[in-house]
Design an enzyme around this catalytic site. Structure first.
Site, short mmCIF file in Angstrom:
data_model
loop_
_atom_site.label_atom_id
_atom_site.label_comp_id
_atom_site.label_asym_id
_atom_site.label_seq_id
_atom_site.Cartn_x
_atom_site.Cartn_y
_atom_site.Cartn_z
N ARG A 1 7.87 66.94 -95.10
CA ARG A 1 6.65 66.47 -94.40
C ARG A 1 5.67 67.63 -94.22
NH1 ARG A 1 7.12 66.55 -89.37
NH2 ARG A 1 9.06 65.39 -89.23
N TYR B 1 -17.42 51.48 -94.28
CA TYR B 1 -16.21 50.90 -94.86
C TYR B 1 -15.51 50.06 -93.78
CZ TYR B 1 -11.50 50.52 -96.66
OH TYR B 1 -10.29 50.02 -97.07
N ASP C 1 -17.36 60.77 -96.02
CA ASP C 1 -16.45 59.99 -96.86
C ASP C 1 -17.12 59.88 -98.24
OD1 ASP C 1 -15.07 58.02 -98.25
OD2 ASP C 1 -14.73 56.77 -96.48
N LYS D 1 -9.09 55.32 -105.03
CA LYS D 1 -10.22 54.89 -105.83
C LYS D 1 -10.41 55.83 -107.03
CE LYS D 1 -10.26 52.11 -102.37
NZ LYS D 1 -11.12 52.26 -101.21
C1 LIG Z 1 -10.83 52.27 -99.81
C2 LIG Z 1 -11.68 53.13 -98.95
C3 LIG Z 1 -11.15 53.76 -97.81
C4 LIG Z 1 -9.73 53.53 -97.34
O1 LIG Z 1 -8.79 54.04 -98.19
P1 LIG Z 1 -7.30 53.43 -98.36
O2 LIG Z 1 -6.71 54.33 -99.37
O3 LIG Z 1 -7.45 52.02 -98.79
O4 LIG Z 1 -6.65 53.53 -97.01
C5 LIG Z 1 -11.98 54.58 -97.10
N1 LIG Z 1 -13.27 54.78 -97.45
C6 LIG Z 1 -13.81 54.17 -98.51
C7 LIG Z 1 -15.24 54.42 -98.84
C8 LIG Z 1 -13.04 53.33 -99.29
O5 LIG Z 1 -13.60 52.72 -100.35
#
Ligand SMILES: *Cc1c(COP(=O)(O)O)cnc(C)c1O
Length: 386
Positions: A46, A98, A171, A196
């Site tokens: 961890r 988001y 983000d 993504k």
């Molecule tokens: C998908 C997404 C998240 C969350 O990520 P997960 O891996 O699904 O927890 C956060 N910010 C954006 C812009 C996203 O598209």
């Protein structure tokens, strides 16, 4: 290694003692110690794992940061970074956020940590200044916002935040360090859903935080271990493997999306095309400044039809899969109203413009002619009566 194309192929790993050219997957949960408390950098999986470390180093190098931290999901990264804040702190966040971030703020952290979030439009600097109070500790941005693809002026906003003693988090899931490096524009923390574009193959759920400043890196390293939402060795391996092709994928996503967006703008049956590479985008100039090399693969469109027409359109598509998520090699289409953004109360969705006519397209790396033909045949169903 001056070009990100080269860096994305090599960052984070060099052949190890065995000469393995690609990083092995270290599954061991614990590590032998030479004497009590004496170890070779790894003690427990961890707190640190060589497979995860290779990915974390690669992310830090690509973002121009000093440290990266990988988490079990984007939301795991978000939950952990929010632990930097004392109970009762305030956050100023972009509206059109988001959906999962909104849910975490409003339905979890408001209750459990007393966090209060004020929302402002990313293009409203005066509104942002007005929303900052002495309790504000964090300014939360998305580049671009999702699904309406609005852009915050990261440099201007992080300067305002710094003056107020608040950190700026970006983000940057939709753009990746190949297209934009928020730390260079003044942000303190970059957040990614690795799920993504960074992994890019729709087969990993993961998240990451990248920072430059040492004290902040130390706090996050401590929190990553203390909170415990770490990315597994196998998923770390897969995400790093995906990242190796980031440059060519982002080039293709961007060129495919620009070409389709330009074409969609000329089509009947579509009321609006939202894509940052189109001069019709309200923040075209800022988007060009932030993302000169390409504007990534997400297009939002408003269909000029009713609910039945929208259903016909998405069901007629053959290459685009109707699914949540984005950023994979394959093209997807999403209906934010009923899918990704359904957790946000209806009145708020309507107020923000996330209405039922909106579709978000994640343009993959297939041949653009096939993608255009698929959209064309689906659009034709809008004009033929059932
Ligand atoms: C998908 C997404 C998240 C969350 O990520 P997960 O891996 O699904 O927890 C956060 N910010 C954006 C812009 C996203 O598209």
């Amino acid at each position: 290694m001056t070009h990100p194309d080269t860096l994305s192929v090599h960052a984070g790993y060099q052949p190890d003692a065995t000469g393995a050219v690609m990083p092995p997957i270290y599954l061991s949960s614990t590590y032998a110690q030479q004497a009590p408390g004496e170890h070779s950098g790894f003690e427990y999986g961890r707190s640190g794992n060589p497979s995860r470390q290779a990915l974390e180093k690669a992310l830090a190098e690509l973002e121009g940061g000093s440290a990266g931290f990988a988490f079990a999901s984007g939301l795991g990264a978000m939950s952990t970074v929010l632990e930097l804040l004392e109970a009762g702190s305030e956050i100023v966040a972009v509206d059109d956020l988001y959906g999962g971030a909104w849910r975490l703020f409003e339905q979890v952290k408001g209750r459990s940590a007393g966090l209060k979030v004020r929302y402002v439009s990313p293009d409203d600097l005066d509104g942002l200044k007005a929303a900052i109070t002495p309790a504000t500790r964090l300014v939360w941005l998305e580049v671009p916002t999702n699904p309406l693809l609005k852009f915050p002026d990261i440099a201007a906003i992080s300067a305002i935040a710094k003056e107020a003693g608040a950190l700026t988090l970006v983000d940057a899931t939709f753009v990746t360090p190949y297209l934009l490096q928020p730390l260079k524009w003044g942000a303190d923390i970059v957040l990614h859903s690795l799920t993504k574009y960074l992994n890019g193959h729709s087969d990993v759920i993961g998240g990451a935080l990248i920072v430059k400043e040492q004290a902040l890196a130390d706090k996050l390293r401590w929190l990553q271990n203390a909170v415990g939402a770490v990315l597994s060795p196998f998923d770390s391996f897969l995400a790093l493997r995906g990242l190796r092709t980031l440059a060519i994928r982002m080039q293709r996503h961007s060129s495919n999306a620009l070409s389709l967006a330009q074409w969609l703008e000329t089509q009947a049956g579509i009321r609006a095309v939202i894509y940052p590479g189109l001069p019709s985008h309200p923040q075209y100039a800022l988007a060009q400044r932030l993302l000169p090399q390409g504007q990534s693969g997400v297009i939002s469109i408003r269909l000029d039809t009713d609910e039945a027409g929208l259903r016909r359109f998405v069901q007629a598509l053959k290459i685009f899969t109707l699914a949540e998520s984005l950023g994979g090699v394959e093209s997807l289409i999403n209906h934010p109203w009923s899918m990704t953004h359904a957790a946000i109360p209806q009145a708020i969705r309507v107020e923000k413009g996330v209405t039922s006519d909106l579709l978000r397209i994640s343009v993959g790396i297939e041949h653009v002619a096939d993608l255009q033909a698929d959209l064309a045949q689906a659009l034709a169903t809008l004009t033929t009566a059932e």
